[in-house]
Write an enzyme that holds these catalytic residues in place. Structure first.
Site, PDB file in Angstrom:
ATOM      1  CE  LYS A  65      -4.367  -1.417   2.084  1.00 49.86           C
ATOM      2  NZ  LYS A  65      -5.313  -1.080   3.151  1.00 49.86           N
ATOM      3  CG  ASP A 101      -8.295   1.323   3.282  1.00 45.80           C
ATOM      4  OD1 ASP A 101      -9.109   0.476   2.871  1.00 45.80           O
ATOM      5  OD2 ASP A 101      -7.065   1.118   3.328  1.00 45.80           O
TER       6      ASP A 101
HETATM    7  N1  LIG Z   1     -11.408  -3.441   7.867  1.00 45.46           N
HETATM    8  C1  LIG Z   1     -10.533  -3.025   6.967  1.00 45.46           C
HETATM    9  O1  LIG Z   1     -10.880  -2.788   5.796  1.00 45.46           O
HETATM   10  C2  LIG Z   1      -9.107  -2.801   7.383  1.00 45.46           C
HETATM   11  C3  LIG Z   1      -8.245  -2.071   6.548  1.00 45.46           C
HETATM   12  C4  LIG Z   1      -6.924  -1.869   6.971  1.00 45.46           C
HETATM   13  C5  LIG Z   1      -6.499  -2.413   8.187  1.00 45.46           C
HETATM   14  N2  LIG Z   1      -7.356  -3.126   8.969  1.00 45.46           N
HETATM   15  C6  LIG Z   1      -6.927  -3.690  10.272  1.00 45.46           C
HETATM   16  O2  LIG Z   1      -6.403  -2.633  11.055  1.00 45.46           O
HETATM   17  C7  LIG Z   1      -5.421  -3.131  11.963  1.00 45.46           C
HETATM   18  C8  LIG Z   1      -4.179  -2.245  11.936  1.00 45.46           C
HETATM   19  O3  LIG Z   1      -3.518  -2.401  10.683  1.00 45.46           O
HETATM   20  P1  LIG Z   1      -2.288  -1.432  10.258  1.00 45.46           P
HETATM   21  O4  LIG Z   1      -2.075  -1.665   8.812  1.00 45.46           O
HETATM   22  O5  LIG Z   1      -2.499  -0.063  10.758  1.00 45.46           O
HETATM   23  O6  LIG Z   1      -1.064  -2.078  11.082  1.00 45.46           O
HETATM   24  P2  LIG Z   1       0.307  -1.345  11.460  1.00 45.46           P
HETATM   25  O7  LIG Z   1       0.597  -0.205  10.550  1.00 45.46           O
HETATM   26  O8  LIG Z   1       1.302  -2.452  11.603  1.00 45.46           O
HETATM   27  O9  LIG Z   1       0.023  -0.720  12.934  1.00 45.46           O
HETATM   28  C9  LIG Z   1      -0.230  -1.556  14.023  1.00 45.46           C
HETATM   29  C10 LIG Z   1      -0.701  -0.730  15.222  1.00 45.46           C
HETATM   30  O10 LIG Z   1      -1.063  -1.656  16.262  1.00 45.46           O
HETATM   31  C11 LIG Z   1      -0.280  -1.384  17.429  1.00 45.46           C
HETATM   32  N3  LIG Z   1      -0.018  -2.671  18.105  1.00 45.46           N
HETATM   33  C12 LIG Z   1       0.214  -3.875  17.517  1.00 45.46           C
HETATM   34  N4  LIG Z   1       0.379  -4.824  18.446  1.00 45.46           N
HETATM   35  C13 LIG Z   1       0.238  -4.222  19.656  1.00 45.46           C
HETATM   36  C14 LIG Z   1       0.283  -4.669  20.998  1.00 45.46           C
HETATM   37  N5  LIG Z   1       0.506  -5.955  21.288  1.00 45.46           N
HETATM   38  N6  LIG Z   1       0.082  -3.764  21.989  1.00 45.46           N
HETATM   39  C15 LIG Z   1      -0.140  -2.460  21.705  1.00 45.46           C
HETATM   40  N7  LIG Z   1      -0.205  -1.961  20.444  1.00 45.46           N
HETATM   41  C16 LIG Z   1      -0.010  -2.831  19.442  1.00 45.46           C
HETATM   42  C17 LIG Z   1       0.972  -0.699  16.938  1.00 45.46           C
HETATM   43  O11 LIG Z   1       1.548   0.032  17.990  1.00 45.46           O
HETATM   44  P3  LIG Z   1       3.096   0.529  17.931  1.00 45.46           P
HETATM   45  O12 LIG Z   1       3.143   1.674  16.986  1.00 45.46           O
HETATM   46  O13 LIG Z   1       3.394   0.918  19.333  1.00 45.46           O
HETATM   47  O14 LIG Z   1       3.885  -0.662  17.451  1.00 45.46           O
HETATM   48  C18 LIG Z   1       0.370   0.186  15.817  1.00 45.46           C
HETATM   49  O15 LIG Z   1      -0.252   1.327  16.343  1.00 45.46           O
HETATM   50  C19 LIG Z   1      -5.167  -4.584  11.552  1.00 45.46           C
HETATM   51  O16 LIG Z   1      -5.831  -5.429  12.456  1.00 45.46           O
HETATM   52  C20 LIG Z   1      -5.785  -4.691  10.177  1.00 45.46           C
HETATM   53  O17 LIG Z   1      -6.260  -5.985   9.905  1.00 45.46           O
HETATM   54  C21 LIG Z   1      -8.654  -3.333   8.577  1.00 45.46           C
END
Ligand SMILES: NC(=O)c1ccc[n+]([C@@H]2O[C@H](COP(=O)([O-])OP(=O)(O)OC[C@H]3O[C@@H](n4cnc5c(N)ncnc54)[C@H](OP(=O)(O)O)[C@@H]3O)[C@@H](O)[C@H]2O)c1
Length: 269
Positions: A65, A101
């Site tokens: 992305k 999104d």
């Molecule tokens: N429904 C949809 O269409 C859609 C679209 C996109 C994404 N999503 C979902 O959105 C979620 C986030 O995706 P993303 O792409 O933003 O991921 P990302 O860029 O990797 O960001 C992950 C986030 O989660 C936090 N995190 C992960 N594990 C953690 C833990 N154990 N404790 C505390 N904080 C934690 C990270 O904190 P740190 O910064 O401190 O590491 C960061 O803020 C995913 O579950 C994904 O499946 C859904």
């Protein structure tokens, strides 16, 4: 027949082919939609090859992305603000990048009747998905928008980036103690590891709603937490997935599908 696809790595699990086949059926559009496995090293060559093969549009999923932005001929304003592209539209010589999104998220909130305007909104997490939803959230004029994260620098950077659109209060999870919110959005990926992030006590106000961007098994830890907060309503991100797909379909085909029927179909498995 016009060809479309989702590109990702891995991509076999993607719900997009089923979803778009259903949109096409509903709207009487003759098109095909494939899932194309593209490894990061070959992304530029793959985009060129798909253009040469005549594809008219692509959905872009993880891990491409952000990387795909450098390969677009032009990029929409909302994709620039989101810092990511999830939809490509064919141009004569290449691809135009867009991001549906944020639109998908806000449409799903609307579909569910989860209000934003005038409410105290908390977003948990500050990764790519959160960055993609902040512009429409701010434009919906919440009373306050707090973004909290484990790594404290990320919400601060987001507050700075979005300053011209609206105010974001950057926080860490533990500093939320004593606050009350009307809408809490989980944008962390912690649920994929079966975890709920550590939060202090009661954060949800009476009558408040909880929304998780995750869906499927990854939604379960947040759902359990939302229940413990006595949330009035709790929703997962399956609706957002379908709404962002429908917005891409509309960009390509100029017609809006019925998302409720497709959400129901995907939920049924
Ligand atoms: N429904 C949809 O269409 C859609 C679209 C996109 C994404 N999503 C979902 O959105 C979620 C986030 O995706 P993303 O792409 O933003 O991921 P990302 O860029 O990797 O960001 C992950 C986030 O989660 C936090 N995190 C992960 N594990 C953690 C833990 N154990 N404790 C505390 N904080 C934690 C990270 O904190 P740190 O910064 O401190 O590491 C960061 O803020 C995913 O579950 C994904 O499946 C859904």
């Amino acid at each position: 027949m016009d060809r479309y696809a989702v590109i990702g790595h891995p991509v076999a699990h993607s719900k997009s082919p089923r979803m778009h086949a259903q949109f096409a059926r509903q709207t009487g559009q003759a098109l095909s939609y494939d899932a194309v496995e593209v490894e990061p090293e070959v992304l530029p060559a793959a985009l060129q090859a798909l253009h040469e093969q005549g594809y008219r549009g692509l959905n872009v999923t993880l891990p491409h992305k952000v990387a795909v932005m450098a390969l677009c001929e032009s990029i929409s304003a909302r994709a620039q603000i989101a810092g990511a592209v999830n939809t490509l539209i064919r141009t004569e010589h290449g691809w135009r990048g867009d991001n549906t999104d944020g639109e998908g998220f806000i449409r799903d909130l609307h579909r569910l009747g989860f209000g934003v305007t005038g409410r105290r909104v908390l977003v948990l997490g500050a990764g790519g998905a959160v960055r993609g939803i902040l512009e429409p959230l701010l434009r919906a004029r919440p009373a306050t928008l707090v973004v909290s994260n484990r790594n404290p620098w990320k919400p601060e950077a987001l507050a700075e980036q979005f300053r011209d659109i609206g105010p974001i209060t950057p926080r860490t999870h533990l500093s939320l103690k004593g606050d009350r919110y009307d809408l809490i959005v989980n944008g962390t990926s912690a649920g994929h590891g079966g975890e709920m992030i550590a939060l202090p006590g009661q954060l949800l106000a009476e009558g408040g709603d909880c929304y998780d961007l995750s869906y499927g098994k990854a939604f379960l830890p947040f759902r359990a937490w939302a229940e413990s907060q006595s949330a009035a309503r709790i929703a997962d991100g399956l609706g957002m997935l379908v709404e962002q797909g429908a917005a891409a379909f509309e960009l390509w085909r100029g017609v809006r599908p019925d998302t409720a029927a497709v959400i129901e179909m995907l939920r049924a498995g």
